[in-house]
Design an enzyme around this catalytic site. Structure first.
Site, PDB file in Angstrom:
ATOM      1  N   LYS A 293      -1.755  49.596  36.353  1.00 49.52           N
ATOM      2  CA  LYS A 293      -2.928  50.816  35.033  1.00 49.52           C
ATOM      3  C   LYS A 293      -2.711  52.053  35.399  1.00 49.52           C
ATOM      4  O   LYS A 293      -1.969  52.378  36.560  1.00 49.52           O
ATOM      5  CB  LYS A 293      -4.706  50.457  35.289  1.00 49.52           C
ATOM      6  CG  LYS A 293      -5.005  49.450  35.482  1.00 49.52           C
ATOM      7  CD  LYS A 293      -6.618  48.637  36.384  1.00 49.52           C
ATOM      8  CE  LYS A 293      -7.017  48.014  35.840  1.00 49.52           C
ATOM      9  NZ  LYS A 293      -8.151  47.956  34.649  1.00 49.52           N
ATOM     10  N   ARG A 367     -10.035  36.757  33.506  1.00 50.17           N
ATOM     11  CA  ARG A 367     -10.251  36.148  33.156  1.00 50.17           C
ATOM     12  C   ARG A 367      -9.715  34.476  33.389  1.00 50.17           C
ATOM     13  O   ARG A 367      -9.288  33.357  33.428  1.00 50.17           O
ATOM     14  CB  ARG A 367      -9.995  35.977  31.326  1.00 50.17           C
ATOM     15  CG  ARG A 367      -8.455  35.945  31.191  1.00 50.17           C
ATOM     16  CD  ARG A 367      -8.563  37.023  28.974  1.00 50.17           C
ATOM     17  NE  ARG A 367      -9.164  38.289  29.474  1.00 50.17           N
ATOM     18  CZ  ARG A 367      -8.723  38.735  28.481  1.00 50.17           C
ATOM     19  NH1 ARG A 367      -8.221  39.131  27.324  1.00 50.17           N
ATOM     20  NH2 ARG A 367     -10.004  40.326  28.369  1.00 50.17           N
TER      21      ARG A 367
HETATM   22  N1  BES Z   1     -11.153  44.934  35.825  1.00 50.04           N
HETATM   23  C1  BES Z   1     -10.791  45.076  34.885  1.00 50.04           C
HETATM   24  C2  BES Z   1     -11.691  45.484  33.239  1.00 50.04           C
HETATM   25  C3  BES Z   1     -12.130  47.240  33.362  1.00 50.04           C
HETATM   26  C4  BES Z   1     -11.717  48.199  33.154  1.00 50.04           C
HETATM   27  C5  BES Z   1     -13.525  46.972  33.753  1.00 50.04           C
HETATM   28  C6  BES Z   1     -11.993  49.928  33.500  1.00 50.04           C
HETATM   29  C7  BES Z   1     -14.174  48.076  33.665  1.00 50.04           C
HETATM   30  C8  BES Z   1     -13.362  49.718  33.929  1.00 50.04           C
HETATM   31  C9  BES Z   1      -9.700  43.794  33.317  1.00 50.04           C
HETATM   32  O1  BES Z   1      -9.302  43.611  34.959  1.00 50.04           O
HETATM   33  C10 BES Z   1      -9.519  44.532  32.656  1.00 50.04           C
HETATM   34  O2  BES Z   1      -8.320  45.106  33.016  1.00 50.04           O
HETATM   35  N2  BES Z   1      -9.165  44.870  31.077  1.00 50.04           N
HETATM   36  C11 BES Z   1      -8.471  45.273  30.592  1.00 50.04           C
HETATM   37  C12 BES Z   1      -8.162  43.948  29.789  1.00 50.04           C
HETATM   38  C13 BES Z   1      -7.256  43.937  28.398  1.00 50.04           C
HETATM   39  C14 BES Z   1      -5.451  44.232  29.384  1.00 50.04           C
HETATM   40  C15 BES Z   1      -7.037  43.019  27.420  1.00 50.04           C
HETATM   41  C16 BES Z   1      -9.194  46.044  29.813  1.00 50.04           C
HETATM   42  O3  BES Z   1      -9.864  45.870  29.436  1.00 50.04           O
HETATM   43  O4  BES Z   1      -8.061  47.051  29.270  1.00 50.04           O
HETATM   44 MN    MN Z   2      -7.397  44.140  34.852  1.00 46.24          MN
END
Ligand code: BES
Ligand code: MN
Ligand code: ZN
Length: 510
Positions: A293, A367
């Site tokens: 990230k 997931r």
């Molecule tokens: N934990 C995150 C989702 C999230 C991001 C929650 C920001 C709250 C605030 C999750 O694991 C994630 O990173 N999801 C990705 C999925 C994507 C790579 C398809 C996302 O939402 O960017």
């Molecule tokens: Mn994630």
């Protein structure tokens, strides 16, 4: 804080000791029309017209959200009167009630008041009952008094004065109000646990810490708790869960907590006592893994275990309420970290149920840990499975920070969850789960890809989970936008413990 309920039908004589009962303040509501009713009228008479004089002088207009603390009151047991403006009586909704209640608590918490008598729960609220009003007032106060100080080096010196609160209720509501009070306190205690776990830093709140928390919860509340480690998780063939965990030095844990409030689901009762299974995402830190990230606000990914936290909080609340049903909490927990041996984009892994998954983005890890937990949940022959997860940033884009995203193919289950959400004032909004979206998860090389591209990102995440939840009624709650607040008020919210607790209260009453 010590809460109690006392019946009082105002304007019917004795006021059950409320006129003479000693307290530091009595909280009274005033509508905009300024005609005093109920408790306010009785207190006005007992104080020889003090309240009418204050209103007439223009010091309390009844405007919604306004408050006036009147000191040195004589003629009644309370030494102060707190007048709270309620707005228009015919528009006195649950929202207006909530605002009045919070305004009252804020004044009291900002004072030296130790004992309060609270009469607002007796007001006529549109579409709401007296017991609802008591529970809501308890939760509002506990929300305002929550503090997270356990990581500060010096103890918090701002000791709170408020110790004792007496709610007046109509005698017809007394029994229900006592139950609502008990439920409100249990739900607030559950929310505090959820908030503490969320707010703890990720170097403290590790998968191992969550495992220990489960064991402690089991001892305190007589839950049957199992915490499975790496070897046992391997023996279960949870290849998807383990693929996320492997880049971290923190060992993964698979937590199962069982509350048995109804009989066993065997023999004659078979099926009747089938449990509700709650599955919580327990990523104690989500760096994104190799698909790392960006740095901004990455600290907030300590909150990626808030689904797990809400399962802990709900299990605690259910046990304290002593609900007559069976509830099982299932928590897969690990970190998502980059490393030389971490999961990579392109890797193909095999989930517990044999499905092969092409990992196109290691940041779609929630997931990957939930799918194996959903497969595991089959062994309980559940009446329903609800998973709770900070699953997608896309859900925050779709619904913001107000509504939790609800996904289910089961209209009855979705309806029950939405009803509970409204009753608990813990908003949720149903989003679609049509089969058409499943196409986005096609992989050229495996059975399934772990991402479905940018369009409808929270829907395709739910679609992914649905592939592992086909054998029982299932719903998914995406709490990415509602589990915590950012900015100056940064902190966990304790949601959706109120929604889940209410859902289980309702299920126990079926
Ligand atoms: N934990 C995150 C989702 C999230 C991001 C929650 C920001 C709250 C605030 C999750 O694991 C994630 O990173 N999801 C990705 C999925 C994507 C790579 C398809 C996302 O939402 O960017
Ligand atoms: Mn994630
Ligand atoms: Zn995540």
């Amino acid at each position: 804080m010590d809460f109690s309920i006392k019946a009082c039908d105002w304007s019917k004589g004795e006021a059950n000791g409320f006129l003479t009962g000693k307290s530091d303040v009595i909280v009274l509501g005033v509508f905009e029309a300024q005609t005093l009713t109920g408790a306010a009228r009785d207190m006005d008479v007992a104080t020889k017209g003090l309240i009418s004089r204050v209103v007439k002088a223009g010091d309390m207009s009844g405007r919604a959200g306004s408050t006036l603390l009147v000191p040195e009151v004589t003629g009644i047991g309370a030494s102060r009167v707190l007048l709270v403006g309620l707005g228009k009586q015919d528009a006195f909704s649950q929202k207006a009630y909530g605002e009045a209640v919070r305004a009252a608590w804020r004044v009291i918490l900002g004072s030296k008041i130790g004992q309060a008598t609270f009469t607002l729960a007796q007001l006529p609220i549109l579409e709401r009952t007296g017991d609802w009003a008591v529970r809501t007032a308890v939760l509002a106060l506990r929300e305002l008094t929550y503090k997270f100080t356990q990581m500060k080096s010096k103890p918090d010196n701002g000791a709170r004065s408020l110790k004792k609160i007496v709610f007046s209720v109509d005698s017809a509501d007394e029994k229900a109000a006592k139950l609502a009070l008990k439920q409100g306190v249990a739900i607030a205690n559950g929310m505090d646990l959820t908030r503490d776990l969320g707010n703890l830093p990720p170097n403290v709140c590790t998968p191992t810490y969550l495992g220990q928390t489960a064991k402690k919860l089991g001892r305190d509340w007589k839950l049957k708790v199992e915490v499975l480690g790496q070897k046992q998780i391997e023996a279960l063939n949870m290849g998807s869960f383990l693929s996320v965990a492997k880049g971290s030095v923190e060992p993964p844990q698979f937590i199962v907590m069982q509350y048995q409030g109804a009989g066993a689901d065997t023999g004659k009762a078979k099926g009747k006592n089938a449990p509700i299974v709650l599955v919580g995402k327990g990523i104690t830190f989500d760096s994104g893994g190799i698909s790392i990230k960006p740095g901004e606000a990455m600290d907030e990914m300590k909150y990626d275990m808030c689904g797990a936290g809400s399962v802990f909080g709900t299990m605690r609340a259910v046990a304290e309420m002593g609900l007559k049903l069976n509830v099982i909490g299932v928590i897969p927990t690990c970190e998502n970290m980059p490393a030389g041996n971490a999961l990579k984009p392109g890797d193909i892994i095999t989930a517990m149920n044999g499905t092969t998954i092409e990992v196109l983005n290691t940041d779609a890890e929630g997931r990957l840990i939930l799918c194996d937990a959903l497969t595991y949940a089959e062994r309980f022959k559940p009446a329903a499975v609800i998973d709770v997860a900070t699953l997608t940033g896309a859900c925050v884009i779709a619904l913001g920070h107000h509504n939790t995203g609800l996904f289910s193919k089961d209209d009855a289950l979705a309806g029950q969850l939405l009803d509970a959400s409204r009753e608990a004032v813990d908003p949720a909004w149903r989003l679609p789960l049509d089969d058409e979206y499943q196409d986005q998860l096609k992989s050229n090389f495996a059975d399934l890809a772990n991402i479905g591209g940018r369009p409808a990102g929270s829907v395709t995440a739910a679609c992914f989970l649905s592939r592992f939840a086909a054998n029982y009624p299932w719903a998914h709650l995406d709490i990415a936008g509602t589990a915590w607040k950012s900015g100056a008020a940064k902190g966990a919210t304790g949601r959706p413990v109120p929604l889940l607790s209410q859902f289980l209260i309702d299920r126990a009453a079926l």
